[in-house]
Design an enzyme around this catalytic site. Sequence first.
Site, PDB file in Angstrom:
ATOM      1  N   HIS A   1       0.851  -1.194   0.000  1.00 21.00           N
ATOM      2  CA  HIS A   1       0.000   0.000   0.000  1.00 21.00           C
ATOM      3  C   HIS A   1       0.885   1.242   0.000  1.00 21.00           C
ATOM      4  O   HIS A   1       1.987   1.230   0.560  1.00 21.00           O
ATOM      5  CB  HIS A   1      -0.898   0.023   1.236  1.00 21.00           C
ATOM      6  CG  HIS A   1      -1.979  -1.008   1.211  1.00 21.00           C
ATOM      7  ND1 HIS A   1      -3.157  -0.852   1.895  1.00 21.00           N
ATOM      8  CD2 HIS A   1      -2.064  -2.215   0.590  1.00 21.00           C
ATOM      9  CE1 HIS A   1      -3.926  -1.913   1.699  1.00 21.00           C
ATOM     10  NE2 HIS A   1      -3.279  -2.756   0.917  1.00 21.00           N
ATOM     11  N   GLU A  58       0.867   3.951   1.682  1.00 21.67           N
ATOM     12  CA  GLU A  58       1.283   4.418   3.006  1.00 21.67           C
ATOM     13  C   GLU A  58       2.457   3.610   3.546  1.00 21.67           C
ATOM     14  O   GLU A  58       3.412   4.168   4.088  1.00 21.67           O
ATOM     15  CB  GLU A  58       0.114   4.304   4.013  1.00 21.67           C
ATOM     16  CG  GLU A  58      -1.104   5.109   3.631  1.00 21.67           C
ATOM     17  CD  GLU A  58      -2.162   4.297   2.893  1.00 21.67           C
ATOM     18  OE1 GLU A  58      -3.353   4.547   3.137  1.00 21.67           O
ATOM     19  OE2 GLU A  58      -1.802   3.427   2.068  1.00 21.67           O
ATOM     20  N   CYS A 111      -6.523   2.069   5.323  1.00 20.82           N
ATOM     21  CA  CYS A 111      -7.186   0.845   5.768  1.00 20.82           C
ATOM     22  C   CYS A 111      -6.678   0.493   7.175  1.00 20.82           C
ATOM     23  O   CYS A 111      -5.837   1.204   7.740  1.00 20.82           O
ATOM     24  CB  CYS A 111      -6.876  -0.291   4.799  1.00 20.82           C
ATOM     25  SG  CYS A 111      -5.132  -0.827   4.842  1.00 20.82           S
ATOM     26  N   CYS A 122      -2.793  -0.001   7.313  1.00 21.03           N
ATOM     27  CA  CYS A 122      -2.055   1.258   7.217  1.00 21.03           C
ATOM     28  C   CYS A 122      -2.289   2.144   8.439  1.00 21.03           C
ATOM     29  O   CYS A 122      -1.363   2.802   8.917  1.00 21.03           O
ATOM     30  CB  CYS A 122      -2.431   1.976   5.935  1.00 21.03           C
ATOM     31  SG  CYS A 122      -1.888   1.053   4.462  1.00 21.03           S
TER      32      CYS A 122
END
Length: 143
Positions: A47, A49, A77, A80
């Site tokens: 991801h 992040e 999410c 993260c």
Amino acid sequence: MGEALDLARSAVAEGDVPVGALVVDPSGAVIGRGRNTRERDGDPTGHAEIVAIREAAAVLGEWRLEGCTLVVTLEPCTMCAGAIVAARLGRLVFGAWDDKAGAVGSLWDVVRDRRLNHRPEVLSGVRAAESTALLQSFFATHR
């Protein structure tokens, strides 16, 4: 947020969901950049992040990112959000809300959970319309 949106756009070329993220240090310098790389790398933790946080920690030589700000185009999410808390980021700025997986107010609110040992400041909805349009455009052609 403009640079995070540019990073998000670059993810589309490799079939990844257009999410971009930056970590900015207290002086305003960008010390971490990330975009979704799950498809490219075959990595479920790819991801934006996570990529940006890893890069920032490597630059600082330190896992604590106290005083730093994470700027991301989409509400994080649960994975993260947990990484944001674990990294001790001082501030989170995000664009679009994620009603299906968001963990900063949409479905859960991990980063502001009083049971945890760290809670960053949160600023939401920054350039949300642009972030949302980018995601909608991507999913219109990929579903």
